[in-house]
Scaffold this active site. Sequence first.
Site, mmCIF file in Angstrom:
data_model
loop_
_atom_site.group_PDB
_atom_site.id
_atom_site.type_symbol
_atom_site.label_atom_id
_atom_site.label_comp_id
_atom_site.label_asym_id
_atom_site.label_seq_id
_atom_site.Cartn_x
_atom_site.Cartn_y
_atom_site.Cartn_z
ATOM 1 N N ASP A 1 0.678 -1.437 -0.196
ATOM 2 C CA ASP A 1 0.164 0.572 -0.232
ATOM 3 C C ASP A 1 0.712 1.024 0.031
ATOM 4 O O ASP A 1 1.802 1.331 0.619
ATOM 5 C CB ASP A 1 -0.543 -0.217 1.046
ATOM 6 C CG ASP A 1 -1.638 0.427 1.122
ATOM 7 O OD1 ASP A 1 -2.546 1.404 0.414
ATOM 8 O OD2 ASP A 1 -2.057 1.549 2.747
ATOM 9 N N ASP B 1 -3.372 -1.684 5.180
ATOM 10 C CA ASP B 1 -3.915 -1.251 6.365
ATOM 11 C C ASP B 1 -5.807 -1.074 6.434
ATOM 12 O O ASP B 1 -5.830 -1.255 7.339
ATOM 13 C CB ASP B 1 -3.593 0.536 6.849
ATOM 14 C CG ASP B 1 -3.716 1.310 5.458
ATOM 15 O OD1 ASP B 1 -4.356 0.694 4.906
ATOM 16 O OD2 ASP B 1 -3.047 2.600 5.842
ATOM 17 N N ASP C 1 -8.045 -4.503 1.993
ATOM 18 C CA ASP C 1 -6.975 -4.614 1.872
ATOM 19 C C ASP C 1 -7.356 -6.013 2.172
ATOM 20 O O ASP C 1 -6.737 -6.706 2.547
ATOM 21 C CB ASP C 1 -5.850 -3.899 2.500
ATOM 22 C CG ASP C 1 -5.011 -2.746 1.922
ATOM 23 O OD1 ASP C 1 -5.137 -2.439 1.057
ATOM 24 O OD2 ASP C 1 -5.309 -1.372 2.851
#
Length: 916
Positions: A337, A644, A648
């Site tokens: 990410d 996070d 995800d």
Amino acid sequence: MDRTSPAAEAAAFAHAESITHALEAGRVDRREGLSADEAARRLKALGPNELPPPRRRPALLRFLLQFHNVLIYALLVAGAVTLVLGHLVDAGVIFGVVLINAVIGFLQEGKAERALDAIRGMLSPRAQVLRDGTRRELPASELVPGDIVFLAAGDRVPADVRLIEVRSLRVEEAALTGESLPVDKVIEPVARDAPLGDRRCMAYSGTLVTYGQGVGVVIATGAATEIGRISTLLGEVEGMTTPLLRHIAAFSRMLTWAILAIAAAAFAFGIVLRGYQPGEMFLAAVGLAVAAIPEGLPAIMTITLAIGVQRMARRRAIVRRLPAVEALGSVTVICTDKTGTLTRNEMTVQRVITGDGVVAVSGVGYGPAGGFERDGRELELAEAPLLELIGRTALLCNDAALRNEGGEWKVVGDPTDGALLTLAAKAGVDLDFEREARPRTDVIPFESEHCFMATLHHDHHGAGVVLLKGAPERVLSLCSQQSAADPQAQQPLAPEHWHAQIEAAAADGMRLLAVAMRRGEDGLTALTFADIERGGFTLLGVLALSDPPRAEAVEAVANCRSAGIRVKMITGDHAVTARAIGAALALAPEVRVMTGAEIEALDDDALAARVVDTEIFARASPEHKLRLVRALQARGEVVAMTGDGVNDAPALKRADVGVAMGRNGTEAAKEAAEMVLADDNFASVAAAVEEGRTVYDNIRKAIAYILPTNIGQAGMVFFAVVFGLTMPITPAQILWVNMITAVTLALALAFEAPEPDIMRRPPRDPAEPLLTAFLGWRIVFVGLLLVGGGMGLFLWESARGAGLEAARTAAVNALLIGEVFYLFNVRSFSASILNRAGFFGNRYVLLAIALLLACQLPFTYLPAMQALFSTAAIGLDAWLRILAFGLLVLFAVEVEKALLRRRLTHRARQLEEANP
């Protein structure tokens, strides 16, 4: 709600429909809301606004499945045979190892299944609803499609909502979309194919209102919401086993069948060719099988992994599943990410664009440390008084606050406003003094409709000034002049200069904010839109903000690339912003970007072909992230995925190693992941990869160390059967050797430090078996040395007239002393250990040898142990022969390693000559 139903389809495209259509689809009146009776009917038909609990296996079944492993079966058989032979302590040790492994696996699996619980817990507990014309507060679980709900700053959105009224409404959607900043909401519809992050007329369940107010009509509840869809997706994702577990399963099957085949061959040979009785040969075959089974290996692997967990914890990486330790060492691709992992998740002003050029701002995050540069030269504040004026304006036209909590600067309010306060502090502005010296008289808050915020201030002499900040295009339209380098002077506005600089900053993925002022407002006591629209402002500057890359992340990306690991950014943010961050991180010499819309247009095969050569995937949805992980795995890659947000979680679960953020990550992400970063820092992932490679090396060293012992013992039994000799070692002595080497000598290898070149090697081939050809050769080579030494000393002592028990004792000690010297050899597969570091570099090796000798002396000389294991005392001359054999093993392996190094050097030279 069935997502294939007409109602679900309407909800899926509510962002593209008008407010009137949304109210008609919900069959609700804006002024009255639903009636209590209608709401009750819908609640009964559609169910509560909750995520359904997952189906789970019973606890007993989950526990029993921990034993479903070929090597565990072999261990259970070994334990049963040992029990039949009457050795209760040894059988207890074997069964204890199996039970401990099962308990650990059972507990870890239970933790992993709590991922869906964490997502369900994100739903808002209460909601403000319009029912029967009256505004009331209800449990969020009672919401139904068609309800009119009210949103305010601090609320968690209770369901998926089509907004019908907004007032400066901003919603933080990072957990769902990956967008780094709160999103300004509007009521106008957007395109049907707009990605989730661009549906600004929608507010989604589980996201957080950070500013303003809003009203919306509920279009989906429970499992039909976007967060519910992710929950369903997570439940459908199959977890991946790690490379180590796959290799151990294959290795265990091969080893088990090989042992059974050899034992059966020995049994048949003894009966058919040697004429032994079946009962006698059965005991011999059992002894051979017990000798060959490495019952200590699972315990050593578990301990090695556990030590890796402790090492990783010291480097800020918390491992939730033991096998994930080694899997990190196998990683070939890291999908990460952007926000908070590669970047700080703290907006920072990085450029100040003025009328006479661009000033670079140093320092990152909300801390006021940093300064200013122009043309690569440090700029003193006295040289640029305009910076102080810009900083004062950014401070006063601002609703946020900065706080230092335990040495960590945090913003209270909008992150962009926090970044402006930091800029003011860097410009030498005293935050508290300025607010007291120029108190605010009135304010027009920021609203997306007019794209600016304006404040009116009077100092204590009565001098008034209007300050303005907002979107550059809007602020420029209200300005007639611009400030010169001297803040007291003014120049005519130069739109071409500003537009060129704005376009350049926007191309670098920066967010832009213009600041302006208008003096001479002494008599003004209140602000109206008309006061602003009459213009006459002086443009002070345009501020370029971004969430900058972490400095340590840049280094970590470089380390990963040097280790042959590719880093790919998968984010919900815009492509331009993601490309700028990717270029700053040097993800590749040429950074290539693919958007979620492009991913949608590709089938699985085409995506697998494109995914390898693309570094950045922008505007990615949860399904996109999951498809990307699967596409990489389909190409044989071992994938680590960081994240996070709730969005995800499915990809984290599917990846070979899921890595969640510990500080800012959602509980859903943490529960779906195998590892949690305590500091949310990509650099910790790179450190964990190094530890994972070390763990794998140490496991291979343990295998290369333990298996020769088993070959030595089994070889001695097989040798005796083939040549019709007395057994040189008994089953009880075999178990003693296996146990004592596992709990002392082999355990020391778990503490080995990383090899010097560990992060300069390319990732190993995921298809490479645990037992490579080289490792197999080394095991057989050392095993045959141990067979020759143990059998030779047994025959030597027997020929000299020693009793059977004394000859067997000499053979057992020869095996163990050979293992002692080989322990030094195995500390490096190819490098020489004939140096100080080789003998003294791991203190646990010396402690393990001392412990083994402390155990072996009673085994040889204590009467009680002699009675238990059928041993006898041996003399000094026998010990000298045993010591000589140990030295022979040490030097034989070192010679073999020297030949190997010579061969590798010759091969490298040939490759250099072939590819000059």
